[in-house]
Design an enzyme around this catalytic site. Structure first.
Site, PDB file in Angstrom:
ATOM      1  N   LYS A 209       0.741  -2.029   0.059  1.00 24.70           N
ATOM      2  CA  LYS A 209       0.254  -0.126   0.155  1.00 24.70           C
ATOM      3  C   LYS A 209       0.901   1.535   0.544  1.00 24.70           C
ATOM      4  CE  LYS A 209      -2.700  -3.356   2.352  1.00 24.70           C
ATOM      5  NZ  LYS A 209      -2.063  -4.637   2.488  1.00 24.70           N
ATOM      6  N   HIS A 390      -6.274  -5.056  11.703  1.00 28.03           N
ATOM      7  CA  HIS A 390      -5.969  -5.189  10.622  1.00 28.03           C
ATOM      8  C   HIS A 390      -4.179  -4.550   9.780  1.00 28.03           C
ATOM      9  CE1 HIS A 390      -5.122  -4.147   5.812  1.00 28.03           C
ATOM     10  NE2 HIS A 390      -5.755  -5.639   5.457  1.00 28.03           N
ATOM     11  N   LYS A 392       0.020  -3.998  11.294  1.00 24.99           N
ATOM     12  CA  LYS A 392       0.597  -4.615  11.322  1.00 24.99           C
ATOM     13  C   LYS A 392       2.849  -3.898  11.713  1.00 24.99           C
ATOM     14  CE  LYS A 392      -1.434  -5.288   6.832  1.00 24.99           C
ATOM     15  NZ  LYS A 392      -2.546  -6.389   7.106  1.00 24.99           N
ATOM     16  N   ASP A 397      12.177  -2.672  22.394  1.00 20.55           N
ATOM     17  CA  ASP A 397      13.492  -1.602  22.970  1.00 20.55           C
ATOM     18  C   ASP A 397      12.863  -0.552  22.762  1.00 20.55           C
ATOM     19  OD1 ASP A 397      14.567  -4.771  23.765  1.00 20.55           O
ATOM     20  OD2 ASP A 397      15.915  -4.552  22.503  1.00 20.55           O
TER      21      ASP A 397
END
Length: 472
Positions: A209, A390, A392, A397
């Site tokens: 995308k 949806h 991701k 750290d």
């Protein structure tokens, strides 16, 4: 091997064997990384202890790069020397340098993301390059298409790449109308073999995308062009009483030198499909530094360098404090799972937020089939129940973050064209951690005791879904 919370000592980090680099590069399947430890039967070669850092004017000198790293990583618990070594190794195995001088803005869910993208499109003067997996003919898709056609007719060159599987439910007439308006379109990997210029590979997808406007502003992340995204997740919605289940996703907006790297990713897909260069006059304008964020643009494709997979695995393996992952579709391969469990067992706080509501039942149950092993290994598992997850993303750290299109599954890592942006910056990581905590607050923790009491029918669904995990 000297280890402190999973981080090799600085001297060892700077003397990694060539085996690690060879194993991590040029593989047509997911590479056997073997935790980056030197192999006794391989010749030794030193990996540079300092990463390459570019900005709008080119590569930074050693002194300027050092000053920038001290500034952006000064609050990192990992330590400057270890961060430098880790960034250098990530560069060696991905082939992508760090790019400084960027402004990076987090965008949450569909409404905010779409508003920002459409605002940028309205300001376009030269070209608009769009690459998307889904482009639906619904209310939102029609509005988006109308805006693109208006810009094309106003003299702005519009070029669109869309995935043939992702748009399988979109009528061809929808794209024909845009083509008639002068927009150039590329259907990635047509389902009909007669329309292909090369071999038929129906399992390959363009899951990226990307939106680039005038070569100066770029967007990427997980948001597709679909009315499914019209409703925000409840806790990010202005209305706290919405009746429809919203979608939870993350996108980013970038200005600065890194826009050129995303532009290159788009053009590479276009040209490799055998098309003529898309219309437009100034794809790579002279860019100025716009902010203080250092990032790395990583693109992966089938039979190519699985750079995103390697970056993820490397960051997980070397984590010393925390690994916080938000994953829409989580069907990990053995190495990712092993690395996450190893991190948890050495004291790293490993938390993963997964869907409690899903748009893909098979992937949902395949992901749940890993719960028992994860929970026994010390990974804390949460399910987001108030929205279709949806996003991701990951933050590790409190300094290493990534946002992109890549799911943690074999499909994304091996079969898809994907793009992720890695931001190595403590300030940006704070924003990522805050978003993670907000998602966590409205998620339900899955415990081993309660999970083992789930119905037998669910166990059967998980077993069946696991059999198809390679193809999901």
């Amino acid at each position: 091997m000297a280890v402190h919370h999973g981080i090799p000592s600085h001297s060892l980090m700077t003397s990694m064997s060539v085996a690690a680099v060879v194993l991590l590069n040029g593989c047509s399947s997911l590479p056997d990384i073997n935790y980056l430890e030197p192999s006794l039967d391989q010749p030794q070669k030193t990996v540079s202890e300092k990463p390459t850092i570019n900005n709008a004017k080119g590569e930074l000198t050693m002194s300027k790069a050092q000053a920038l790293m001290r500034q952006r990583w000064k609050n990192s618990s990992t330590g400057l020397a270890n961060m430098q070594a880790l960034a250098a190794l990530e560069e060696a195995v991905t082939g992508s340098p760090l790019i400084a001088g960027n402004q990076v803005t987090l965008l949450f869910d569909g409404p905010q993301t779409m508003a920002a993208m459409m605002a940028a499109i309205r300001q376009a003067k030269d070209h608009i390059n769009l690459e998307t997996y889904i482009f639906d003919q619904d209310e939102l898709g029609m509005e988006f298409a109308r805006l693109l056609m208006e810009k094309q007719q106003a003299g702005v060159a519009v070029n669109i790449i869309y995935d043939s599987v992702g748009t399988i439910g979109t009528p061809q007439s929808f794209f024909d109308n845009m083509k008639a308006a002068g927009i150039q379109l590329l259907a990635f990997n047509p389902i009909n073999p007669a329309r292909l210029q090369g071999p038929w590979s129906p399992n390959r997808r363009d899951h990226r995308k990307i939106l680039i406007v005038d070569g100066e502003i770029a967007f990427t992340g997980g948001v597709n062009i679909s009315a499914s995204y019209a409703n925000s997740s409840l806790f990010r919605s202005k209305s706290k009483k919405q009746s429809k289940v919203g979608w939870r996703d993350t996108h980013i907006q970038i200005t600065g030198p890194a826009v050129a790297a995303l532009q290159g990713v788009f053009l590479d897909t276009w040209l490799n499909a055998g098309h003529q260069p898309p219309a437009g006059t100034l794809y790579f304008p002279v860019l100025k530094d716009q902010g203080n964020k250092m990032l790395r643009v990583l693109a992966s494709e089938p039979e190519g360098n699985p750079a995103i997979y390697k970056a993820y695995l490397l960051a997980i393996q070397e984590a010393r404090d925390s690994i916080h992952i938000t994953s829409a579709y989580f069907v990990p391969d053995a190495q990712i799972l092993r690395a996450m469990i190893a991190a948890a067992q050495r004291g790293v706080d490993v938390k993963i937020i997964m869907p409690g509501v899903t748009d893909s039942g098979l992937v949902f149950h395949a992901g749940q089939s890993f719960y028992t092993e994860m929970l026994k290994g010390g990974i804390k598992v949460y399910e987001l129940n108030i929205a279709v997850l949806h996003a991701k993303t990951a933050v590790i750290d409190q300094v290493w973050s990534t946002v992109g299109s890549t799911n943690i599954d074999t499909r994304s890592f091996l079969h898809n064209r994907e793009v992720n942006v890695v931001v190595i910056d403590t300030e940006f990581a704070v924003s990522m951690e805050n978003a993670f905590k907000e998602d966590l607050r409205l998620s339900t923790q899955v415990t081993l005791e309660t999970w083992q009491q789930r119905p037998q029918i669910n166990k059967l669904k998980e077993w069946l879904a696991r059999r198809f995990e390679y193809w999901l």
